[in-house]
Write an enzyme that holds these catalytic residues in place. Structure first.
Site, PDB file in Angstrom:
ATOM      1  CG  HIS A  43      35.148  49.220  41.997  1.00 48.37           C
ATOM      2  ND1 HIS A  43      36.258  48.471  42.027  1.00 48.37           N
ATOM      3  CD2 HIS A  43      34.416  48.755  43.196  1.00 48.37           C
ATOM      4  CE1 HIS A  43      36.463  47.824  42.991  1.00 48.37           C
ATOM      5  NE2 HIS A  43      35.581  47.647  44.025  1.00 48.37           N
ATOM      6  CB  SER A  87      34.971  44.702  44.864  1.00 52.41           C
ATOM      7  OG  SER A  87      35.956  45.639  45.395  1.00 52.41           O
ATOM      8  CG  ASP A 100      38.256  50.413  40.178  1.00 54.80           C
ATOM      9  OD1 ASP A 100      38.205  51.231  41.070  1.00 54.80           O
ATOM     10  OD2 ASP A 100      37.983  49.296  40.256  1.00 54.80           O
TER      11      ASP A 100
END
Lengths: 493, 493
Positions: A451, A188, A426
């Site tokens: 994710h 991320s 995601d």
């Protein structure tokens, strides 16, 4: 803390939380979902290895300035496991995890890519905490560090990756491992940092695995409704009826809310912990729940399915009863829902500042989703941030410093050794790199992944075949980088 | 300026100049030599084109911090020539010159690579001045900007290349030239900036010509006596007797200086403008003269030959008479020599701060040169800098941020499109890149070239064949980058 300071702090927080409602809805950008979104079984399977050693590095406050106060330092936490390390003599690799907008503690438990592969790579493992999170707080305390513009200013990504550079050099020296190849891994926001680090510090990291890093979700590179389009797509693919029920629920909420006594009807219907102050409270909650379910839509339970099984399972005709059945299916049996008192997490506090200064990710809701349209408006955003923090965001700085526009044109002949991994379920994959940019800057994605799924702890019994395969591609690619590096090293000696 | 401030400023300067004698002898690192080292004919041949337009950009003071004061701005000068530009529609290239530790004015006259090739490339020319030099001074005035740690801190290379990034983006937008390839060019320190810029901002510059950039003269990558070894070699190759005379002169200076009345004997012998205060004054002058002659040993007159013609031309037996004959040959007939009063240039002032904060270039004198041994001592250096500026240098920061160690191992599989050009007579070439690092990161050097010679104004009548050939290789290489880029651009559209 003195009572007066404490009071000022609460005042600051209250102003922040009330003045910046527009900012509250930025979807989180962490490898792991909020606790309540997680599968309890999954949480139990997390393990922290007992061979981890914690250290603190005396970190420079400001790497890019030579004022006397730039030389101030703070204690930055890093954690090492040398259990499987092959040693400096064999130039065994170092796998480095880049902490993101959270305490390192949560990542140590949830992120498995390093520990799962330490044996295979004979690797030294290094986890570094991001400045201003966890135990790596400048100015003595989090309250002091976030108090005002003068202390918050040092809280940004360029400083953070310079921290990582210093600590990696320090660890390599300590272990006399100057020739050991370093692979940096992040998820991320941390994945963005990992890919940017390989680009900015190729002399320190041989390669990067950037999991679910939306490096293209800046400026106008990615359509603003990318995120919510995928949330909607996930729900639609799980269940058309569920999708449609959610789509029409917003207007019903508004309609009931507009009636006299409407809010108390809604509060009852959703068994709220406190009476709803306005309908946005409910809508924001549902928005977060759907987004979180989609973003962290992990096997084996797939939260989107869980929500939809509730929504579709109610046999009645009332839309909001169905929606509440979704909440119930998702959260389980509780005494109350929606607006239970929670502490503002350090992630929320820290990330809000980061998105209000540097990490301006323009996420809006277009006309083609299951959400009411709500386009991203930069002017409002900037004004909200200014009200909260006194300074303007720099919305174009990320693309100025790190690039992003025409990324294939730029990187097809520049740089090497980056994997951009994504799961297409995601919502942040809409801002990810989904095609190979060159032979050595590659994209690895799965159609059903969520994710940061690939870097979470592997589970032999429940991980689907496509996830195991994705991880294998990543590991093979990294092995290829390392072997080439060993060849180069031998050839130059 | 108020008298008191003026006084404080002089006080600061005096402390700086007296306490930091060790720092005075860092050889300059500019594309062009000091005026008195230059061939008058050469100076006359410099021309400033009359189609240059000057602009000022409202530049951010601190790109890497979000404190309120980081948002302060200053006016940064840049100069444009669009006379030969092919225009945005044809994506014609932009050649950008990176100002270094001097006012842009001097470079505009002396640097020819852009103007000499504008027609051939149909290029837009952009020259950008480095922050804290010339007319690009933060805090209102040079005195304010350099006054104390709080104002000097922003004066460093990372901020400078971030400035360049912003201005290039701004100019491309203004000319609607988003797809025009950008080639950055710099000499010496500016050459380091150019190569570092290509590495850090590949999305803004397609390639870099780094002329005489000693990117490896940091930490212990290059032997500390590299610089003075080459100065000595240059003199030895010009004349063995000249070299030997210089070699034994230092002891003679010391011997005379140690006698009663010795300094006045030396002062007379060298026709000094003021009586010598100590023998270091004389020795430092001679050191600078030899170093400058070697560094800027340009055709057609070759200053090293000029000095040696003087030294060797004196038929007597007295070493110091020969040395003075060298000074005389070099500087011409003057009323006095050595310690004529000169202003401290902005380059000297600015560069001294830069070398005392970030650009720590460890130059020492070993046992094998024509100079008395004087090894570089980091501890003394750091202490001198601390005394002058109150803060410690960060001697390892350049290699942390930009790299340098094992450069071939790192860059053979990372990055592209950099030319490191050098002339081997230039003492700084000892810290330069002298071998190809990959197919597209190449070294182009000439055996007889001097500091930044290739980017100075071309002279059709006096430029030797090897210099013309070097420039042609550079231009052909850059044309190759641009053509490949145009192919890529077409293929993606």
């Amino acid at each position: 803390m003195f009572p007066l300071l404490l009071f000022q702090w609460f005042l600051f927080l209250s102003i922040l939380l009330t003045s910046a409602t527009a900012l509250l809805n930025i979807p989180r950008l962490s490898p792991i979902g909020p606790r309540f979104l997680e599968d309890p079984a999954e949480v139990l399977s997390e393990k922290t290895s007992d061979d981890l050693q914690t250290f603190f590095y005396n970190q420079t406050l400001d790497h890019f300035n030579y004022k006397p106060e730039s030389y101030n330092t703070f204690e930055q936490r890093f954690v090492i496991s040398s259990k499987h390390w092959g040693g400096a003599n064999s130039n065994a690799p170092i796998l480095v995890y880049f902490g993101a907008e959270a305490s390192l503690d949560s990542d140590l438990a949830a992120v498995g890519f390093l520990s799962d592969n330490a044996f295979r790579f004979n690797a030294l493992l290094l986890y570094i905490e991001h400045r201003y999170y966890g135990k790596s707080i400048p100015f003595g305390s989090r309250d002091e560090a976030l108090k005002n513009g003068s202390t918050r200013g040092y809280f940004n990504s360029a400083q953070a990756i310079a921290d990582y550079a210093e600590i990696i050099i320090h660890v390599k020296k300590s272990f006399r491992a100057e020739n050991s190849p370093v692979i940096v891994v992040g998820g991320s926001y941390g994945g963005m940092l990992a890919s940017w680090f390989r680009l900015k510090y190729p002399h320190i990291a041989l390669g990067a695995l950037a999991s679910s890093a939306p490096v293209l979700y800046f400026d106008d590179i990615t359509p603003q409704d990318g995120y919510y389009s995928i949330v909607s797509k996930d729900f639609r693919e799980a269940s058309e009826t569920c999708y449609k029920t959610i789509q029409k629920s917003w207007a019903e909420i508004d309609e009931i809310a507009s009636k006299p006594n409407g809010l108390s009807i809604l509060s009852k219907k959703f068994k709220t912990c406190k009476p709803l102050a306005d309908s946005d409270e409910l809508k924001d909650y549902l928005d977060s729940m759907y987004s979180g379910a989609a973003q962290y839509n992990k096997p084996p339970t797939y939260p989107v399915n869980r929500v939809c099984s509730g929504v579709d399972g109610d046999s009645g005709n009332d839309t909001l009863t169905k929606i509440f059945a979704g909440v119930f299916a998702y959260r389980g049996n509780r005494s109350c829902y929606i607006n239970a008192p929670t502490n503002v997490s350090e992630t929320k506090l820290g990330w809000r500042w980061q998105t209000c200064s540097e990490m301006v990710i323009p996420i809006g809701r277009g006309n083609e989703t299951m959400f009411p349209p709500d386009p991203f408006d930069l002017n409002t955003y900037v004004q909200d941030c200014k009200n909260s923090y006194g300074v303007s965001p720099r919305p174009h700085w990320v693309t100025t410093y790190y690039g992003g526009h025409s990324i294939k044109l730029i990187l097809q002949r520049f740089g090497s050794n980056i994997i951009f991994s994504n799961g297409l379920k995601d919502p942040y994959s809409s801002g990810g790199v989904l095609e190979n940019l060159s032979e050595t800057i590659t994209a690895v994605y799965t159609v059903n992944g969520s994710h940061c799924l690939d870097i979470l702890v592997a589970n032999k019994t429940t991980d689907p075949v496509w996830l195991v395969a994705q991880r294998e591609v990543e590991i093979k690619t990294i092995e290829g980088w390392i072997n080439k590096y060993y060849d180069d090293l031998r050839n130059q000696q």
